[in-house]
Scaffold this active site. Structure first.
Site, PDB file in Angstrom:
ATOM      1  CG  HIS A 223       1.185  -8.337   2.762  1.00  0.00           C
ATOM      2  ND1 HIS A 223       1.603  -7.019   2.813  1.00  0.00           N
ATOM      3  CD2 HIS A 223       0.001  -8.324   2.082  1.00  0.00           C
ATOM      4  CE1 HIS A 223       0.714  -6.259   2.228  1.00  0.00           C
ATOM      5  NE2 HIS A 223      -0.266  -7.016   1.756  1.00  0.00           N
ATOM      6  CG  ASP A 225      -2.640  -8.731  -1.410  1.00  0.00           C
ATOM      7  OD1 ASP A 225      -2.120  -8.503  -0.299  1.00  0.00           O
ATOM      8  OD2 ASP A 225      -2.858  -7.845  -2.268  1.00  0.00           O
ATOM      9  CG  HIS A 281       2.317  -6.079  -2.061  1.00  0.00           C
ATOM     10  ND1 HIS A 281       1.908  -7.386  -2.244  1.00  0.00           N
ATOM     11  CD2 HIS A 281       1.253  -5.460  -1.502  1.00  0.00           C
ATOM     12  CE1 HIS A 281       0.663  -7.532  -1.836  1.00  0.00           C
ATOM     13  NE2 HIS A 281       0.241  -6.375  -1.377  1.00  0.00           N
ATOM     14  NE  ARG A 291       0.682   4.157  -0.433  1.00  0.00           N
ATOM     15  CZ  ARG A 291       0.789   3.943  -1.747  1.00  0.00           C
ATOM     16  NH1 ARG A 291       1.410   4.804  -2.510  1.00  0.00           N
ATOM     17  NH2 ARG A 291       0.289   2.855  -2.294  1.00  0.00           N
TER      18      ARG A 291
END
Ligand code: GA4
Length: 349
Positions: A223, A225, A281, A291
Site C-alpha cells: 500500500h 500511505d 511498501h 516484529r
C-alpha cells in the site's frame, strides 16, 4: 493473537511468492543526517533528501536527536500491552476508528498477520482514546504519557524534514509544508504494530520455494500511505520492503532500531505535483520472532486543500490532480482496498 480452530488456516492471508534471494542487492536506502543539516552540510543533506523523495519516496533519518531512552521506554510498554491475554487486549477495541485491532486492516476485507493500536495524535482524541486503549494496559497512565511524549518528538522530526524539503525545493515560506501537520486540527495518526511469530502449524504450511527458502506470510499488504509523510521505527526484526518505481522490484529494508525511516505519502505527491512519489511498501512476518513497529503519520486538517504548491510550479506547468480536501480524500480512501491506487480517482484525465 488467538488462532481459533475454526479459522481457515493460512487461506485468508497473502503469501509473498517471490523469494528474498531474488531481491536486488547493492541498493542502499538513502540516509539523511539531521545533525549535519544544522551545520555546513545543509545543502548536501537537502540534495540527498530531495533526490531520495523523487527517486524512491523513502529514506532513513539518523542523528535526529530523539532520546534512545524514550524509544526504549515506549518499546517496553508496547511489549507489555501486546503480551496481555487476548481478552484484555480486546477491551481496547474494536476500532471505531481508533483503538486496538487484530488481523483486519481497514474496513474492506484486508487481512494481515498483525495486531495493532491505532491512535489519533490530536490532544482531544488522544484523551478519548486513552479511556479505551491505555486503561487496558498494565502501565496505563504511564504508557499514555510515554506515547504522547514520543508522538511530540517524532512530530518534531517530521516537521524538520518537511522544512528541509521545502527549502530544498525552494518553496517559500520555509514552513509551507510543516505548518500543514503542525496545525492544531491536523488529522495525524500514530500506529503501533505487532507482527507475532507464526504458530508451528502455520509454519508447517509455508511450503518452501524451488530455491529452498520458505514462502513469507504478509503482515501488512502492499500500500501507499495517504498522509504527507510517515515516520517509522521498528525493533531489529526484518520485514519491511519498499517497491522501486518500476512497480515490481521489492527491496528489503535492514532494520535499525534507533533510526527513523520516512516515506512520502500520497498527499506529499500531490503537493509536489508528482515530483515526489508516494512509495509502495509492505511487511512480511518473521515466522519465529516478533516484529514491533511504530509509525507517526503526519496528516493535514480535514478542511485542508491538497493541491500543488504554488511556489513550486514552473511556468505553464499544469496540475496533475483535481482539487480536493483531505476530508474528501480520506472518505474515498476508507472505501478502498489496501493495495488500490487511491490517487487515480483524483488524477486529471
Ligand atoms: C495505510 C496507512 C495507515 O496505516 C492507515 C491505514 C488505514 C487503516 O488501517 O485504517 C487504511 C490504509 C492506511 C489506507 C486505505 C484504507 C485506510 C486501511 C485501508 C484499507 C491508518 C491510514 O491512514 O491509511
Amino acid at each position: 493473537m488467538v488462532v481459533s480452530s475454526t479459522e481457515p488456516a493460512l487461506a485468508r492471508y497473502s503469501l509473498i511468492e517471490n523469494c528474498p534471494c531474488q531481491a536486488p542487492t547493492g541498493i542502499e536506502i538513502p540516509a539523511v543526517d539531521l545533525a549535519a543539516a544544522a551545520g555546513e552540510g545543509r545543502d548536501e543533506v537537502m540534495r540527498i533528501l530531495v533526490r531520495a523523495c523523487k527517486e524512491l519516496g523513502f529514506f532513513k533519518v539518523v542523528n535526529h536527536g530523539v532520546r534512545k531512552q524514550l524509544m526504549e521506554r515506549l518499546d517496553a510498554q508496547a511489549g507489555r500491552f501486546f503480551a496481555l491475554p487476548q481478552t484484555e487486549k480486546d477491551k481496547a477495541g474494536p476500532l471505531d476508528p481508533m483503538g486496538y485491532g487484530s488481523k483486519m486492516i481497514g474496513r474492506n476485507g484486508d487481512f494481515g498477520w498483525i495486531e495493532y493500536l491505532l491512535l489519533s495524535t490530536s490532544p482531544n482524541v488522544v484523551s478519548e482514546n486513552s479511556r479505551t486503549t491505555f486503561s487496558v494496559s498494565p502501565d496505563g497512565q504511564s504508557f499514555r504519557t510515554t506515547a504522547e511524549e514520543y508522538m511530540r518528538a517524532v512530530k518534531g522530526v517530521a516537521c524538520e524534514v518537511l522544512e528541509l524539503i521545502a527549502e530544498g525545493l525552494k518553496i517559500k515560506p520555509r514552513d509551507a509544508l510543516s505548518s500543514i501537520i503542525r496545525d492544531d486540527k491536523s488529522d495525524s495518526l500514530f500506529r503501533i504494530n505487532h507482527y507475532p511469530p507464526l504458530p508451528p502449524e502455520f509454519q508447517l504450511q509455508l511450503q518452501p520455494l524451488k530455491c529452498g527458502h520458505n514462502r513469507k506470510l504478509l503482515g501488512f499488504g502492499e500500500h501507499t500511505d495517504p498522509q504527507l509523510i510517515s515516520v517509522l521505527r521498528s525493533n531489529d526484526i526484518t520485514g519491511l520492503q519498499v517497491c522501486l518505481q518500476d512497480g515490481v522490484t521489492w527491496v528489503s529494508v535492514p532494520p535499525d532500531p534507533f533510526s527513523f525511516f520516512i516515506n512520502v505519502g500520497d498527499s506529499l505527491q500531490v503537493l509536489t505535483n508528482g515530483r515526489f512519489k508516494s512509495v509502495k511498501h509492505r511487511v512480511f512476518t518473521d515466522p519465529m520472532k516478533s516484529r514491533v513497529s511504530m509509525i507517526y503519520f503526519g496528516g493535514p486538517a480535514m478542511n485542508q486543500k491538497i493541491a500543488a504548491m504554488e511556489g513550486l510550479m514552473e511556468e505553464g506547468e499544469q496540475s496533475l490532480y483535481k482539487e480536493f480536501t483531505w476530508s474528501e480524500y480520506k472518505k474515498s480512501a476508507y472505501k478502498s482496498r489496501l493495495g488500490d491506487n487511491r490517487l487515480a480517482f483524483f488524477e486529471k484525465s
